[in-house]
Write an enzyme that holds these catalytic residues in place. Structure first.
Site, mmCIF file in Angstrom:
data_model
loop_
_atom_site.group_PDB
_atom_site.id
_atom_site.type_symbol
_atom_site.label_atom_id
_atom_site.label_comp_id
_atom_site.label_asym_id
_atom_site.label_seq_id
_atom_site.Cartn_x
_atom_site.Cartn_y
_atom_site.Cartn_z
ATOM 1 N NE ARG A 49 6.131 6.594 0.950
ATOM 2 C CZ ARG A 49 5.254 6.357 1.935
ATOM 3 N NH1 ARG A 49 4.176 5.622 1.704
ATOM 4 N NH2 ARG A 49 5.451 6.849 3.149
ATOM 5 C CE LYS B 180 -2.977 0.635 3.550
ATOM 6 N NZ LYS B 180 -2.858 1.961 4.187
ATOM 7 C CB SER B 181 3.757 2.295 2.075
ATOM 8 O OG SER B 181 3.137 2.210 3.329
ATOM 9 C CE LYS C 141 -0.366 3.942 13.128
ATOM 10 N NZ LYS C 141 0.419 4.712 12.156
ATOM 11 N NE ARG D 57 -5.208 -0.154 13.123
ATOM 12 C CZ ARG D 57 -4.558 0.029 11.983
ATOM 13 N NH1 ARG D 57 -3.234 0.062 11.980
ATOM 14 N NH2 ARG D 57 -5.205 0.151 10.847
ATOM 15 N NE ARG E 138 -2.816 -1.974 8.443
ATOM 16 C CZ ARG E 138 -2.518 -2.352 7.190
ATOM 17 N NH1 ARG E 138 -2.696 -3.592 6.810
ATOM 18 N NH2 ARG E 138 -2.037 -1.473 6.326
ATOM 19 C CG ASP F 72 0.492 -0.008 9.389
ATOM 20 O OD1 ASP F 72 0.118 0.829 10.233
ATOM 21 O OD2 ASP F 72 0.877 0.308 8.253
HETATM 22 C C1 S3P Z 1 2.423 4.812 6.344
HETATM 23 C C2 S3P Z 1 2.947 5.178 7.552
HETATM 24 C C3 S3P Z 1 2.407 4.721 8.838
HETATM 25 C C4 S3P Z 1 1.475 3.531 8.669
HETATM 26 C C5 S3P Z 1 0.513 3.722 7.533
HETATM 27 C C6 S3P Z 1 1.264 3.911 6.225
HETATM 28 C C7 S3P Z 1 3.048 5.327 5.098
HETATM 29 O O1 S3P Z 1 1.692 5.777 9.442
HETATM 30 O O2 S3P Z 1 0.759 3.309 9.864
HETATM 31 O O3 S3P Z 1 -0.344 2.612 7.396
HETATM 32 O O4 S3P Z 1 2.762 4.794 4.006
HETATM 33 O O5 S3P Z 1 3.846 6.271 5.194
HETATM 34 P P1 S3P Z 1 2.380 6.849 10.434
HETATM 35 O O6 S3P Z 1 3.294 7.672 9.648
HETATM 36 O O7 S3P Z 1 1.216 7.636 10.977
HETATM 37 O O8 S3P Z 1 3.062 6.011 11.492
#
Ligand code: S3P
Length: 446
Positions: A29, A24-25, A351, A355, A398, A324
């Site tokens: 991007r 996902k991240s 989150k 959580r 989640r 996560d």
């Molecule tokens: C993410 C960063 C994390 C993570 C989120 C995705 C990202 O959040 O919990 O699911 O893609 O940069 P935080 O930056 O709030 O920790």
């Protein structure tokens, strides 16, 4: 939206060889950097979940031509750093904190005004953590009282100046927001974090030919810096499978006797692998096979076989690296013999849901001894199997998926209410879980 319930029958040995959807991240991007680069970026393995699609739609709203997604393939016709157009209406971020916080950084640098809105869960989440540093850079941003969405970003006529920002919390979203705004700022922007968090933004910017210099300071702090005003060159991105999605399968296999599962091509970025380290500390049998690199990100096949788990004190240094995965790690702790203690994880409270509270309530509802603390949880595991119960997901994908895994070792049926949210990160979760041996019915109610 129709209510979706997951009805989980206990029992099942987890076995097979699978691939879970794209990270996902990295998917977010790939769209963002592809859109503001020069040339055509192609993406394979893109996650077709609602969160990443919200990012994709936002860039379409800003005039970027994007083809796909089609079976994970996306083509983005980059418009360069200065080529985005003012969207006609507020852009809907849905449930996605990553879309909102990273986009805020890019939008602060545009010469137009725009607005970001989101769903009920996202509209409660803190945005001051990004509007504070952006304001220091000279951005003009308005939020609702309490620093939440809707967020109006008034870029028109503003210029950004570089900052040297020390993050008050370990957050990749805040770090990324500052760095992305830094692309548009005059001078050198730095983001220093209290502990290493996922570094996909830095890696991908470097991959697009935009230099980010990262340094590890003493006392585990890290610092990433870039100069404003450069340009990004389009490229191909192969998105690895999401370790956060793989985690549900790792825990399912770790807690059910006789399991033997391979999850292929999983992203192994060292800022994301805390879940593997924690499960191994608990005694899990996990072997990484076929390790290699795709486009600057390490990947491997994760081979996991059942082994009895023991409770542990989770090292605080691993918390940002598994941030996560705690909902499903709590489920692993419930099956483990003895006590598991998590501390230093207060970020879990902000989150998609709180959580800590929501998982403690859910585990207690199935009869597990789980006690929430301000920054973590204490779970006395292995005492009894989860009992039948109906669980609320609290708009959090989640929680829906973690409590589904909890149903595997239950004495009878566990029902999880409000599971449409699983589409945000893992639309094929139920079919893939059933393929490897779980028995989940996904029921739509009007
Ligand atoms: C993410 C960063 C994390 C993570 C989120 C995705 C990202 O959040 O919990 O699911 O893609 O940069 P935080 O930056 O709030 O920790």
């Amino acid at each position: 939206m129709a209510n979706v319930k997951f009805i989980v029958q206990p029992g099942g040995r987890i076995h097979g060889r699978i691939r879970v959807p794209g990270d996902k991240s990295i998917s977010h991007r790939s769209i963002m950097l592809g859109a503001i680069s020069e040339g055509t970026t192609t993406v394979t393995g893109f996650l077709e979940g609602a969160d990443a699609l919200a990012t994709l739609q936002a860039f379409k709203d800003m005039g970027v031509q994007i083809e796909g997604p089609d079976k994970g393939n996306v083509t983005i016709h980059g418009v360069g750093l200065r080529g985005l157009k003012k969207p006609e209406k507020p852009m809907d971020m849905g449930n996605s904190g990553t879309s909102t916080r990273l986009l805020a950084g890019i939008l602060a640098g545009q010469d137009f005004d725009c607005e970001l809105v989101g769903d009920a869960s996202l509209s409660k989440r803190p945005m001051k953590r990004v509007t504070d540093p952006l304001a220091m850079m000279g951005a003009k941003i308005e939020t609702a009282e309490g620093g939440t969405l809707p967020m109006k970003i008034c870029g028109h006529g503003q210029t950004l100046k570089a900052i040297d920002y020390v993050l008050p919390m370990a957050s990749a979203q805040v770090k990324s927001c500052v760095l992305l705004a830094g692309l548009y700022a005059q001078g050198k922007t730095c983001a220093e974090e209290p502990a290493p968090t996922r570094d996909h933004t830095e890696r991908m910017l470097n991959g697009f030919g935009y230099e980010v210099v990262s340094t590890r300071l003493d006392n585990s702090r890290t610092r990433a810096c870039l100069q404003g005003g450069g340009s990004l060159k389009a490229r191909h991105i192969d998105v690895p499978s999401d370790i956060s999605s793989a985690a549900f399968f790792m825990v399912a296999a770790a807690v059910s006797e006789g399991s033997d599962l391979v999850i292929e091509h999983v992203g192994m970025n060292p800022t994301r692998t805390g879940v593997i380290d924690i499960l191994k500390l608990m005694g899990a049998n996990i072997v990484l096979e076929n390790a290699h690199e795709v486009g600057g990100e390490p990947v491997a096949d994760v081979h996991i076989r059942y082994a009895p788990l023991q409770g542990i004190e989770i090292p605080e240094s691993l918390v940002p690296l598994a941030i996560d995965e705690f909902p499903v790690l709590f489920v692993a702790a419930a099956s483990a013999t003895g006590q598991t203690v998590l501390s230093g994880a207060e970020e879990l409270r902000v989150k998609e849901s709180d959580r800590i509270q929501v998982m403690a309530d859910a585990l207690q509802a199935v009869g597990i001894d789980a006690v929430p603390t301000p920054d973590g949880m204490v779970i006395n595991g292995g005492q009894q199997s989860p009992q039948a119960a109906e669980i609320q997901s609290h708009h959090d994908h989640r929680i829906s998926m973690a409590m589904t895994v909890a149903g595997l070792n239950a004495v009878s049926e566990v029902v999880i209410d409000d599971c449409a949210n699983v589409n945000t990160s893992f639309p094929t979760f139920v079919s893939l879980m059933n393929e490897v041996g779980m028995q989940i019915e996904s029921k739509q109610e009007a």
